[in-house]
Design an enzyme around this catalytic site. Structure first.
Site, mmCIF file in Angstrom:
data_model
loop_
_atom_site.group_PDB
_atom_site.id
_atom_site.type_symbol
_atom_site.label_atom_id
_atom_site.label_comp_id
_atom_site.label_asym_id
_atom_site.label_seq_id
_atom_site.Cartn_x
_atom_site.Cartn_y
_atom_site.Cartn_z
ATOM 1 N N LYS A 146 -31.149 48.979 -11.802
ATOM 2 C CA LYS A 146 -31.434 50.308 -11.175
ATOM 3 C C LYS A 146 -31.131 51.279 -12.020
ATOM 4 C CE LYS A 146 -28.854 53.084 -8.967
ATOM 5 N NZ LYS A 146 -29.480 54.246 -9.413
ATOM 6 N N GLY A 201 -21.893 53.579 -17.310
ATOM 7 C CA GLY A 201 -21.683 55.048 -16.384
ATOM 8 C C GLY A 201 -20.394 55.471 -16.214
ATOM 9 N N SER A 202 -20.004 55.948 -15.340
ATOM 10 C CA SER A 202 -18.549 56.875 -15.257
ATOM 11 C C SER A 202 -17.539 55.890 -14.969
ATOM 12 C CB SER A 202 -18.453 57.921 -14.455
ATOM 13 O OG SER A 202 -18.743 57.415 -13.162
ATOM 14 N N GLY A 230 -17.766 52.504 -12.396
ATOM 15 C CA GLY A 230 -17.477 51.313 -13.124
ATOM 16 C C GLY A 230 -16.596 50.592 -12.188
ATOM 17 N N GLU A 236 -19.505 49.388 -19.577
ATOM 18 C CA GLU A 236 -19.652 50.511 -20.698
ATOM 19 C C GLU A 236 -19.424 51.931 -19.865
ATOM 20 O OE1 GLU A 236 -20.380 50.011 -23.764
ATOM 21 O OE2 GLU A 236 -20.927 48.030 -23.818
ATOM 22 N N CYS A 246 -22.002 59.335 -24.289
ATOM 23 C CA CYS A 246 -20.526 58.664 -24.047
ATOM 24 C C CYS A 246 -19.969 58.670 -25.373
ATOM 25 C CB CYS A 246 -20.655 57.213 -23.619
ATOM 26 S SG CYS A 246 -21.682 56.236 -24.798
ATOM 27 N N GLU A 305 -13.504 63.571 -20.013
ATOM 28 C CA GLU A 305 -14.469 63.521 -20.345
ATOM 29 C C GLU A 305 -15.543 64.662 -19.756
ATOM 30 O OE1 GLU A 305 -17.334 60.474 -19.280
ATOM 31 O OE2 GLU A 305 -17.893 60.143 -21.259
HETATM 32 P P1 NAD Z 1 -22.487 57.385 -13.001
HETATM 33 O O1 NAD Z 1 -21.339 56.593 -12.805
HETATM 34 O O2 NAD Z 1 -22.420 58.624 -11.829
HETATM 35 O O3 NAD Z 1 -23.825 56.980 -12.580
HETATM 36 C C1 NAD Z 1 -24.270 55.680 -13.406
HETATM 37 C C2 NAD Z 1 -25.256 54.798 -12.538
HETATM 38 O O4 NAD Z 1 -24.451 54.044 -11.523
HETATM 39 C C3 NAD Z 1 -26.258 55.682 -11.920
HETATM 40 O O5 NAD Z 1 -27.472 54.802 -12.003
HETATM 41 C C4 NAD Z 1 -25.971 55.586 -10.389
HETATM 42 O O6 NAD Z 1 -26.980 56.042 -9.446
HETATM 43 C C5 NAD Z 1 -25.070 54.454 -10.210
HETATM 44 N N1 NAD Z 1 -23.988 54.515 -9.284
HETATM 45 C C6 NAD Z 1 -23.438 55.539 -8.847
HETATM 46 N N2 NAD Z 1 -22.642 55.249 -7.659
HETATM 47 C C7 NAD Z 1 -22.714 54.140 -7.396
HETATM 48 C C8 NAD Z 1 -21.981 52.988 -6.757
HETATM 49 N N3 NAD Z 1 -21.273 53.600 -5.698
HETATM 50 N N4 NAD Z 1 -22.497 51.958 -7.039
HETATM 51 C C9 NAD Z 1 -23.270 51.453 -7.616
HETATM 52 N N5 NAD Z 1 -24.028 52.308 -8.549
HETATM 53 C C10 NAD Z 1 -23.682 53.575 -8.513
HETATM 54 O O7 NAD Z 1 -22.420 57.847 -14.329
HETATM 55 P P2 NAD Z 1 -23.533 59.236 -14.865
HETATM 56 O O8 NAD Z 1 -22.897 60.389 -14.608
HETATM 57 O O9 NAD Z 1 -25.005 58.783 -14.480
HETATM 58 O O10 NAD Z 1 -23.547 58.808 -16.430
HETATM 59 C C11 NAD Z 1 -22.546 59.382 -17.242
HETATM 60 C C12 NAD Z 1 -21.185 58.407 -17.652
HETATM 61 O O11 NAD Z 1 -21.949 57.368 -18.113
HETATM 62 C C13 NAD Z 1 -20.258 59.187 -18.569
HETATM 63 O O12 NAD Z 1 -19.122 58.996 -18.247
HETATM 64 C C14 NAD Z 1 -20.673 58.506 -19.816
HETATM 65 O O13 NAD Z 1 -19.731 58.502 -20.917
HETATM 66 C C15 NAD Z 1 -21.159 56.986 -19.291
HETATM 67 N N6 NAD Z 1 -21.810 56.199 -20.308
HETATM 68 C C16 NAD Z 1 -21.414 55.330 -21.123
HETATM 69 C C17 NAD Z 1 -22.034 54.517 -21.984
HETATM 70 C C18 NAD Z 1 -21.670 53.624 -23.095
HETATM 71 O O14 NAD Z 1 -22.237 52.944 -23.376
HETATM 72 N N7 NAD Z 1 -20.120 53.531 -22.971
HETATM 73 C C19 NAD Z 1 -23.537 55.103 -22.311
HETATM 74 C C20 NAD Z 1 -23.797 56.132 -21.756
HETATM 75 C C21 NAD Z 1 -23.298 56.823 -20.635
#
Ligand code: NAD
Length: 507
Positions: A186, A239-240, A244, A261, A295, A393
């Site tokens: 997704k 993601g966040s 996570g 990640e 990130c 962050e």
């Molecule tokens: P987010 O966690 O809000 O969303 C990431 C993904 O998770 C999206 O596809 C979202 O739809 C999905 N999601 C949201 N709620 C969910 C749930 N309850 N169950 C399953 N999936 C769900 O993060 P964001 O705001 O889209 O991205 C930014 C974050 O990602 C920042 O914290 C950034 O540091 C991190 N990031 C990390 C890396 C890395 O490699 N370490 C790379 C890029 C981004």
């Protein structure tokens, strides 16, 4: 927020790589089971780019079934054939580089980065596909051999964010399928178009239907349904930290492994002997690239007090040179991804001011931008290590400068957050560089470079709350395999029975 359609009333994205209103399940471009869609907009212009299905748990079920059907044949293909299909995919991506760059730039709202990295990333991964090896094991008997097999998990899942949707999709999907898994992924609701375009090219390259299934939708709906699905055997999440943790909880219920990640609050440690001509532009680029929505962004400058004032002055001057604007203009920095992020980043800038930090440059919305989610590159000085702008962050172009006295304090401050993704050290002294490389708690350390960039095949991932597991390196394909120990005896003639000795027979 008002979304503008173009004068024809149709979405504005003009690309044959995106099938409007459809996602990919089992090789078919399908709407969601509910029929609902999500608008994908260009955050620079707030124009509608395209619509994607608002996927549901039923759609995830359909995708898992398609992936299950595709799995046995994909697993049993010779690894060299899987590798060749990945190479073919990479070649097609390269042929479409300009179009993919346009799609990603528009949905993320950033100025072009030039040729996208996905073809190169996939070639690196494809090169690992036929190098998935086990080991031979010693045995207790010469009649026996022992060895390990590395086998795919089966149907695996992945969830990725919006900030670099193309590279995230390529590295996560590439490694998982190179190992012989089939996948349900997704993309983020804000930027799902590059992943859909990449999936279309994968099909065209000959990767069989059902090997890659892309379910678009919201996190709490399609996203949550993937790790909760009882027949998903392994997960990858980027993601966040908050999301996570929720994904990890769902994986715990189903007892499946995952890698995470997550976010970062990466320090740039600048010693008095640093080459500031090199450090200053790199640090400003590191926090303004993708509008700070990376990130790995080096969002804290930890500087030795003796050069603090000079560095702040030079950083501010460099930041003022950053041209802000829409993706199609000649600029260095675009808008933030969404109204929500805009509010969040401006909120952090207010928090910094309230905590007593000094805004040296930036600090608001650039003039002339009443549309789009623009924010100025912002430099805070006088930041103390415990302020929220130095701990959390922000995911925007906001840089905080913290002064320290010596190396010991620099290490303490640099390591003093919950995160541990990337850390940079700027120094001309090799001894300092060596000590800092060891002492910094981060998955990647850059010496005299920002973002830990420039390494080919470097494993990427976090320490502490930045996550665990590594992507992108040679081991990333192995991570999507499980190990089986085989202990094998040939058909051995039964050993002759030992005759009982006389005294035993008398007992
Ligand atoms: P987010 O966690 O809000 O969303 C990431 C993904 O998770 C999206 O596809 C979202 O739809 C999905 N999601 C949201 N709620 C969910 C749930 N309850 N169950 C399953 N999936 C769900 O993060 P964001 O705001 O889209 O991205 C930014 C974050 O990602 C920042 O914290 C950034 O540091 C991190 N990031 C990390 C890396 C890395 O490699 N370490 C790379 C890029 C981004």
């Amino acid at each position: 927020m008002t979304i503008t359609e173009n004068t024809t009333g149709r979405p504005t994205l003009d690309s044959s790589l995106v099938v409007d209103g459809a996602m990919l399940i089992g090789g078919d471009w399908v709407p969601s089971s509910s029929g609902d869609t999500i608008d994908v907009i260009n955050p620079a212009t707030v124009e509608l780019l395209a619509r994607v299905p608002r996927g549901t748990a039923d759609d995830v079920e359909a995708a898992v079934q398609a992936a299950e059907r595709a799995f046995p044949a994909w697993r049993d293909l010779p690894a060299t054939v899987r590798a060749n299909l990945l190479f073919a995919w990479a070649n097609l991506i390269e042929q479409h580089n300009a179009e993919l760059d346009q799609i990603e730039s528009q949905e993320v709202g950033r100025p072009s980065w030039g040729p996208p990295p996905m073809a190169g990333q996939l070639r690196f991964i494809a090169g690992q596909a036929d190098k998935v090896q086990g080991v031979s094991l010693p045995t207790y008997s010469p009649e026996q051999v022992g060895f390990t097999l590395r086998e795919p998990y089966g149907v695996v899942g992945a969830i990725i964010p919006w900030n670099a949707p193309g590279p995230m999709f390529a590295t996560e999907v590439g490694a998982a399928i190179a190992a012989g898994n089939t996948i349900v992924i997704k993309p983020a609701e804000d930027a799902p178009l590059t992943p859909l375009a990449l999936a279309k090219l994968a099909l065209e390259a000959g990767i069989p239907p059902g090997v890659i299934n892309v379910v678009t939708g919201y996190g709490g709906e399609a996203g949550a349904a993937i790790p909760a699905h009882p027949r998903i055997r392994r997960m990858g999440f980027t993601g966040s930290p908050q999301t996570g943790a929720a994904v990890m909880e769902a994986c715990a219920k189903n007892l499946i492994p995952l890698h995470l990640e997550l976010g970062g609050k990466s320090p740039q440690v600048v010693f008095a002997d640093a080459d500031l001509d090199a450090a200053v532009p790199a640090m400003v680029q590191g926090i303004t690239l993708n509008t700070g929505q990376i990130c790995a962004a080096g969002s804290r400058v930890v500087v030795q007090r003796s050069i603090h004032d000079e560095l702040v002055e030079r950083l501010a001057a460099e930041m003022r040179q950053v041209r802000v604007g829409a993706w199609h203009e000649s600029v260095n920095m675009g808008p933030l991804i969404s109204a929500r992020q805009h509010e969040r980043v401006l909120g952090y800038i207010d928090l910094g001011r309230e905590a007593g930090a000094e805004v040296v440059t930036g600090g608001g919305v650039p003039s002339g931008y009443d549309r789009g989610f623009f924010v100025e590159p912002t430099l805070f000085a006088g930041v103390s290590a415990d302020m929220r702008i130095a701990q959390e962050e922000i995911f925007g172009p906001v840089l905080s400068v913290i002064a320290v006295d010596d190396e010991t304090e620099a290490v303490e401050v640099a390591n003093g957050t919950d995160y541990g993704l990337v850390a940079s050290v700027w120094t001309r002294d090799v001894g300092t560089a060596v000590r800092m490389s060891r002492k910094l708690q981060a998955g990647q350390v850059g010496v005299n470079n920002a973002l830990g960039a420039g390494v080919i095949g470097g494993p990427f991932g976090g320490y502490k709350n930045s996550g665990f597991g590594r992507t992108m390196g040679a081991d990333s394909v192995l991570d999507w395999t499980q190990v089986k120990t085989v202990s094998m005896r040939g058909a051995v003639p039964p050993a002759p029975r030992t005759p009982l000795r006389a005294e035993q027979a008398q007992d």
